[in-house]
Design a protein around this motif. Structure first.
Motif, PDB file in Angstrom:
ATOM      1  N   VAL A   1       0.874  -1.160   0.000  1.00 50.56           N
ATOM      2  CA  VAL A   1       0.000   0.000   0.000  1.00 50.56           C
ATOM      3  C   VAL A   1       0.912   1.209   0.000  1.00 50.56           C
ATOM      4  CG1 VAL A   1      -1.671   1.339   1.333  1.00 50.56           C
ATOM      5  CG2 VAL A   1      -1.907  -1.140   1.182  1.00 50.56           C
ATOM      6  N   ALA A   2       0.697   2.108  -0.941  1.00 54.86           N
ATOM      7  CA  ALA A   2       1.477   3.339  -1.017  1.00 54.86           C
ATOM      8  C   ALA A   2       0.564   4.511  -0.674  1.00 54.86           C
ATOM      9  CB  ALA A   2       2.060   3.521  -2.413  1.00 54.86           C
ATOM     10  N   VAL A   3       0.983   5.298   0.304  1.00 57.76           N
ATOM     11  CA  VAL A   3       0.277   6.516   0.664  1.00 57.76           C
ATOM     12  C   VAL A   3       1.090   7.660   0.065  1.00 57.76           C
ATOM     13  CG1 VAL A   3      -0.591   7.949   2.544  1.00 57.76           C
ATOM     14  CG2 VAL A   3      -0.554   5.445   2.796  1.00 57.76           C
ATOM     15  N   VAL A   4       0.498   8.344  -0.901  1.00 56.82           N
ATOM     16  CA  VAL A   4       1.190   9.363  -1.698  1.00 56.82           C
ATOM     17  C   VAL A   4       0.621  10.728  -1.333  1.00 56.82           C
ATOM     18  CG1 VAL A   4       1.711  10.132  -4.036  1.00 56.82           C
ATOM     19  CG2 VAL A   4       1.424   7.679  -3.563  1.00 56.82           C
ATOM     20  N   GLU A   5       1.489  11.625  -0.882  1.00 59.13           N
ATOM     21  CA  GLU A   5       1.056  12.975  -0.527  1.00 59.13           C
ATOM     22  C   GLU A   5       1.716  13.979  -1.458  1.00 59.13           C
ATOM     23  OE1 GLU A   5       0.126  12.873   4.115  1.00 59.13           O
ATOM     24  OE2 GLU A   5       2.270  12.686   3.641  1.00 59.13           O
ATOM     25  N   TYR A   6       0.905  14.897  -1.986  1.00 60.88           N
ATOM     26  CA  TYR A   6       1.387  15.911  -2.912  1.00 60.88           C
ATOM     27  C   TYR A   6       1.719  17.192  -2.161  1.00 60.88           C
ATOM     28  CZ  TYR A   6      -0.890  12.785  -6.202  1.00 60.88           C
ATOM     29  OH  TYR A   6      -1.273  11.688  -6.917  1.00 60.88           O
ATOM     30  N   PRO A   7       2.846  17.816  -2.494  1.00 62.40           N
ATOM     31  CA  PRO A   7       3.135  19.129  -1.901  1.00 62.40           C
ATOM     32  C   PRO A   7       2.039  20.126  -2.316  1.00 62.40           C
ATOM     33  CG  PRO A   7       5.107  18.231  -2.950  1.00 62.40           C
ATOM     34  CD  PRO A   7       3.953  17.356  -3.347  1.00 62.40           C
ATOM     35  N   THR A   8       1.708  21.016  -1.424  1.00 62.95           N
ATOM     36  CA  THR A   8       0.699  22.028  -1.720  1.00 62.95           C
ATOM     37  C   THR A   8       1.088  22.817  -2.967  1.00 62.95           C
ATOM     38  OG1 THR A   8       0.160  22.192   0.622  1.00 62.95           O
ATOM     39  CG2 THR A   8      -0.545  24.019  -0.776  1.00 62.95           C
ATOM     40  N   GLY A   9       0.140  22.912  -3.876  1.00 65.50           N
ATOM     41  CA  GLY A   9       0.363  23.628  -5.119  1.00 65.50           C
ATOM     42  C   GLY A   9       0.918  22.767  -6.233  1.00 65.50           C
ATOM     43  N   ALA A  10       1.299  21.531  -5.909  1.00 64.33           N
ATOM     44  CA  ALA A  10       1.889  20.645  -6.919  1.00 64.33           C
ATOM     45  C   ALA A  10       1.003  19.421  -7.176  1.00 64.33           C
ATOM     46  CB  ALA A  10       3.285  20.200  -6.482  1.00 64.33           C
ATOM     47  N   GLU A  11      -0.272  19.539  -6.867  1.00 64.33           N
ATOM     48  CA  GLU A  11      -1.167  18.392  -7.003  1.00 64.33           C
ATOM     49  C   GLU A  11      -1.254  17.895  -8.441  1.00 64.33           C
ATOM     50  OE1 GLU A  11      -2.313  20.836  -3.486  1.00 64.33           O
ATOM     51  OE2 GLU A  11      -2.060  21.325  -5.601  1.00 64.33           O
ATOM     52  N   ALA A  12      -1.415  18.788  -9.390  1.00 65.20           N
ATOM     53  CA  ALA A  12      -1.545  18.371 -10.798  1.00 65.20           C
ATOM     54  C   ALA A  12      -0.266  17.700 -11.284  1.00 65.20           C
ATOM     55  CB  ALA A  12      -1.900  19.557 -11.683  1.00 65.20           C
ATOM     56  N   ALA A  13       0.886  18.262 -10.942  1.00 70.06           N
ATOM     57  CA  ALA A  13       2.161  17.659 -11.341  1.00 70.06           C
ATOM     58  C   ALA A  13       2.333  16.291 -10.695  1.00 70.06           C
ATOM     59  CB  ALA A  13       3.326  18.576 -10.956  1.00 70.06           C
ATOM     60  N   GLY A  14       1.955  16.174  -9.439  1.00 69.85           N
ATOM     61  CA  GLY A  14       2.069  14.898  -8.735  1.00 69.85           C
ATOM     62  C   GLY A  14       1.160  13.842  -9.324  1.00 69.85           C
ATOM     63  N   GLN A  15      -0.057  14.229  -9.660  1.00 73.81           N
ATOM     64  CA  GLN A  15      -0.992  13.277 -10.246  1.00 73.81           C
ATOM     65  C   GLN A  15      -0.504  12.823 -11.616  1.00 73.81           C
ATOM     66  OE1 GLN A  15      -4.822  15.213 -10.028  1.00 73.81           O
ATOM     67  NE2 GLN A  15      -4.741  15.259  -7.796  1.00 73.81           N
ATOM     68  N   HIS A  16       0.074  13.735 -12.395  1.00 74.11           N
ATOM     69  CA  HIS A  16       0.631  13.358 -13.701  1.00 74.11           C
ATOM     70  C   HIS A  16       1.803  12.400 -13.509  1.00 74.11           C
ATOM     71  CE1 HIS A  16       3.179  13.718 -17.273  1.00 74.11           C
ATOM     72  NE2 HIS A  16       2.020  13.788 -17.908  1.00 74.11           N
TER      73      HIS A  16
ATOM     74  N   ARG B   1      11.494   6.098 -14.287  1.00 74.66           N
ATOM     75  CA  ARG B   1      10.872   6.570 -13.048  1.00 74.66           C
ATOM     76  C   ARG B   1      11.784   7.568 -12.346  1.00 74.66           C
ATOM     77  NH1 ARG B   1      11.284   5.199  -7.768  1.00 74.66           N
ATOM     78  NH2 ARG B   1       9.437   5.483  -6.483  1.00 74.66           N
ATOM     79  N   ALA B   2      13.063   7.238 -12.245  1.00 76.65           N
ATOM     80  CA  ALA B   2      14.026   8.119 -11.570  1.00 76.65           C
ATOM     81  C   ALA B   2      14.135   9.465 -12.282  1.00 76.65           C
ATOM     82  CB  ALA B   2      15.387   7.438 -11.495  1.00 76.65           C
ATOM     83  N   ALA B   3      14.146   9.448 -13.609  1.00 73.55           N
ATOM     84  CA  ALA B   3      14.253  10.691 -14.378  1.00 73.55           C
ATOM     85  C   ALA B   3      13.018  11.574 -14.179  1.00 73.55           C
ATOM     86  CB  ALA B   3      14.455  10.383 -15.855  1.00 73.55           C
ATOM     87  N   LEU B   4      11.853  10.958 -14.169  1.00 71.94           N
ATOM     88  CA  LEU B   4      10.617  11.719 -13.954  1.00 71.94           C
ATOM     89  C   LEU B   4      10.611  12.360 -12.570  1.00 71.94           C
ATOM     90  CD1 LEU B   4       8.120   9.181 -15.504  1.00 71.94           C
ATOM     91  CD2 LEU B   4       8.536  11.503 -16.335  1.00 71.94           C
ATOM     92  N   ARG B   5      11.040  11.595 -11.586  1.00 73.99           N
ATOM     93  CA  ARG B   5      11.072  12.104 -10.208  1.00 73.99           C
ATOM     94  C   ARG B   5      12.074  13.254 -10.090  1.00 73.99           C
ATOM     95  NH1 ARG B   5       8.575  10.838  -5.957  1.00 73.99           N
ATOM     96  NH2 ARG B   5       9.381  11.296  -3.905  1.00 73.99           N
ATOM     97  N   ALA B   6      13.245  13.080 -10.675  1.00 73.00           N
ATOM     98  CA  ALA B   6      14.264  14.129 -10.626  1.00 73.00           C
ATOM     99  C   ALA B   6      13.770  15.405 -11.306  1.00 73.00           C
ATOM    100  CB  ALA B   6      15.551  13.631 -11.268  1.00 73.00           C
ATOM    101  N   ALA B   7      13.045  15.257 -12.394  1.00 68.72           N
ATOM    102  CA  ALA B   7      12.534  16.415 -13.119  1.00 68.72           C
ATOM    103  C   ALA B   7      11.538  17.222 -12.284  1.00 68.72           C
ATOM    104  CB  ALA B   7      11.885  15.974 -14.433  1.00 68.72           C
ATOM    105  N   LEU B   8      10.814  16.549 -11.407  1.00 67.85           N
ATOM    106  CA  LEU B   8       9.847  17.248 -10.557  1.00 67.85           C
ATOM    107  C   LEU B   8      10.517  18.010  -9.419  1.00 67.85           C
ATOM    108  CD1 LEU B   8       6.780  14.876 -10.110  1.00 67.85           C
ATOM    109  CD2 LEU B   8       6.872  17.072 -11.249  1.00 67.85           C
ATOM    110  N   GLY B   9      11.679  17.555  -8.996  1.00 65.45           N
ATOM    111  CA  GLY B   9      12.369  18.228  -7.887  1.00 65.45           C
ATOM    112  C   GLY B   9      11.513  18.254  -6.637  1.00 65.45           C
TER     113      GLY B   9
END
Length: 91
Positions: A5-20, A69-77
């Motif tokens: 089970v993964a509980v994923v929390e988005y930083p405030t203001g970054a919800e759309a980027a996190g969902q993508h 996956r790593a590249a996508l995560r790094a791009a989001l910072g």
């Protein structure tokens, strides 16, 4: 079989980027023997919960180091989601 089970929390203001990001990386599960069983989103849009199964632990570990996956995560910072993963079992 490994169930997580993964509980994923988005930083405030970054919800759309996190969902993508989640849309994109969850699509990579199959190449590692994983399958998204269920994806739920909090009504406030700030978090998600995923139930994921892998054929084995090696598949999960390979998913974690997937270069795409790593590249996508790094791009989001700092906009990248914070994720807590819990190994679970049926009771």
């Amino acid at each position: 079989m490994l169930t997580l089970v993964a509980v994923v929390e988005y930083p405030t203001g970054a919800e759309a980027a996190g969902q993508h990001y989640e849309d994109t990386v969850l699509a990579l599960l199959g190449r590692h023997g994983g399958e998204l069983e269920r994806r739920l989103r909090g009504i406030d849009g700030q978090c998600e919960v995923h139930v994921i199964r892998f054929a084995d632990r090696a598949g999960y570990e390979s998913f974690l180091v997937d270069p795409e996956r790593a590249a996508l995560r790094a791009a989001l910072g700092e906009a990248a989601p914070n994720t807590r993963v819990i190994e679970v079992r049926d009771v």
